[in-house]
Design a protein around this motif. Structure first.
Motif, mmCIF file in Angstrom:
data_model
loop_
_atom_site.group_PDB
_atom_site.id
_atom_site.type_symbol
_atom_site.label_atom_id
_atom_site.label_comp_id
_atom_site.label_asym_id
_atom_site.label_seq_id
_atom_site.Cartn_x
_atom_site.Cartn_y
_atom_site.Cartn_z
ATOM 1 N N THR A 86 0.865 -1.171 0.000
ATOM 2 C CA THR A 86 0.000 0.000 0.000
ATOM 3 C C THR A 86 0.903 1.222 0.000
ATOM 4 O O THR A 86 2.075 1.152 0.407
ATOM 5 C CB THR A 86 -0.906 0.044 1.237
ATOM 6 N N PHE A 87 0.378 2.360 -0.431
ATOM 7 C CA PHE A 87 1.186 3.571 -0.449
ATOM 8 C C PHE A 87 1.657 3.935 0.952
ATOM 9 O O PHE A 87 2.802 4.346 1.146
ATOM 10 C CB PHE A 87 0.391 4.730 -1.055
ATOM 11 N N GLU A 88 0.786 3.761 1.933
ATOM 12 C CA GLU A 88 1.154 4.106 3.305
ATOM 13 C C GLU A 88 2.314 3.239 3.790
ATOM 14 O O GLU A 88 3.268 3.742 4.392
ATOM 15 C CB GLU A 88 -0.050 3.960 4.234
ATOM 16 N N GLU A 89 2.251 1.931 3.523
ATOM 17 C CA GLU A 89 3.349 1.034 3.911
ATOM 18 C C GLU A 89 4.636 1.413 3.181
ATOM 19 O O GLU A 89 5.722 1.442 3.767
ATOM 20 C CB GLU A 89 2.978 -0.414 3.591
ATOM 21 N N PHE A 90 4.505 1.687 1.900
ATOM 22 C CA PHE A 90 5.650 2.010 1.039
ATOM 23 C C PHE A 90 6.396 3.246 1.528
ATOM 24 O O PHE A 90 7.609 3.202 1.780
ATOM 25 C CB PHE A 90 5.137 2.198 -0.390
ATOM 26 N N LEU A 91 5.674 4.356 1.707
ATOM 27 C CA LEU A 91 6.343 5.591 2.112
ATOM 28 C C LEU A 91 6.809 5.518 3.563
ATOM 29 O O LEU A 91 7.889 6.018 3.902
ATOM 30 C CB LEU A 91 5.402 6.789 1.916
#
Length: 387
Positions: free
Chosen positions: A131-136
């Protein structure tokens, strides 16, 4: 997924702005930097890399820009730039296509998600499936205490408002030399801002950095579409400036069939970043409105549109704005006037500030120049008086 079958005109403008900004940004960051010449490009919603009609998506735009800049560096005998490109695509099938498209550019797998090329030795590509949140969050976790992320540019192009919580941008912008280009999905945000489902309203609140959506919902309830958009833009811009360490925000309105589909927000702490992005956006709309409207591309230009494109009229208007701001002041530097142009006017510096000053000099309202060798030239360090 149907979203990736074809690139539409209004989305192509978004990617054109990304493409025309990336190399100048890398050049500015790397060539003007002391110490290790490195930078990081981040794409949080990478997709396949290529649309089904063959047009490049954001990750390939970034990679090819890095390759071009690497080649420029070699040709000009500059130090080889250290460029890290972090790509994220949450859909496994799209990620597989993305990897294949990266490999077609000559990059090979070094590790599970790490790619490099013998022709571009200092370019490293990482491909994630999160997910974008996990990634960033994972990128930011990798920074040692007391340190900052290397100079970075993050492109955020989501499908909606549920996956881009404001707190992530706030954390990211704590780092030095960090910039964002956010595709704010205006159409969905505007449509659902008074949605009865509390979960959806909470997602919009998180997306915009609001404690509660109620106040904004009430504020826009009975407004026209133009007024609603202005309030939403002002609210988001204000939150960025007040709640993060960003200093400059510039937006670009992208319309489909005459209605705002999305709004690009560029966020930076660096006035040079603002300068580059403003010049890039201006090239996509020289009316000064910073709008792309695919509907207007289909109709004949009317007199008002022609007038708004009149560069000389723009330069005259800027000259008046500069004079009104500095009337009666002494020893004003060209750098201060350029900063005023960037921050307080609709205009970029290049091809506008100096022509505007020439008008004022011809009228005799600026004089007593210091730091220049010939008339109507304004090299760095030039000082002038306004009558």
């Amino acid at each position: 997924m149907g979203f990736f079958t074809e690139l539409q005109d209004h989305s192509e403008v978004k990617l054109s702005i990304l493409e025309k900004y990336t190399i100048p940004w890398m050049r500015k960051i790397i060539l003007n930097r002391f110490g290790p010449r490195r930078c990081l490009l981040i794409d949080g919603f990478a997709g396949k890399g290529i649309y089904d009609n063959g047009k490049k998506g954001s990750p390939l735009i970034m990679i090819e820009a890095a390759m071009d800049f690497y080649n420029q560096s070699v040709q000009n005998k500059w130090s080889e730039p250290g460029i890290f490109i972090f790509l994220n695509e949450w859909d496994p099938e799209n990620q597989k296509s993305l990897i294949s498209n990266i490999e077609r550019l000559g990059f090979e797998t070094m590790d599970n998600n790490l790619f490099s090329s013998s022709d571009y030795k200092t370019i490293t590509i990482v491909v994630e499936n999160k997910t974008f949140e996990e990634f960033l969050t994972d990128i930011l976790k990798g920074i040692k205490s007391g340190n900052s992320l290397i100079p970075s540019f993050c492109f955020v192009d989501p499908f909606g408002f549920s996956s881009t919580p404001f707190r992530l941008f706030k954390k990211y912008l704590e780092n030095e030399n960090s910039e964002l280009l956010i595709n704010f999905i205006y159409e969905h945000t505007n449509r659902f801002i008074r949605h009865p489902n509390e979960k959806i309203r909470d997602q919009i609140s998180d997306h915009m950095g609001l404690v509660s959506l109620d106040q904004l919902s009430e504020k826009v309830a009975n407004l026209s579409s133009i007024e609603r958009k202005q309030i939403i833009i002002e609210t988001y811009t204000s939150n960025i400036l007040n709640e993060t360490e960003a200093i400059y925000v510039r937006h670009f309105d992208i319309k489909k069939n005459g209605k705002t589909k999305m709004i690009l927000f560029h966020v930076t702490k660096n006035i040079n970043g603002l300068k580059l992005m403003k010049e890039t956006m201006w090239k996509h709309d020289e009316t000064g409105q910073y709008v792309y409207n695919d509907k207007e591309q289909m109709v004949q230009l009317d007199f008002d549109t022609i007038l708004s494109n009149d560069k000389e009229a723009h330069i005259k208007l800027l000259s008046k704005q500069i004079f009104n701001n500095y009337t009666g002041l002494k020893n004003i530097s060209i750098e201060e006037i350029e900063a005023f142009t960037l921050v307080e006017s609709i205009y970029p510096i290049t091809n506008f500030t100096r022509p505007a000053l020439k008008i004022l000099e011809e009228k005799g309202v600026i004089n007593n120049f210091k730091g220049r060798s010939k008339a109507k030239s304004y090299p760095p360090g030039t000082l002038m008086d306004f009558s």
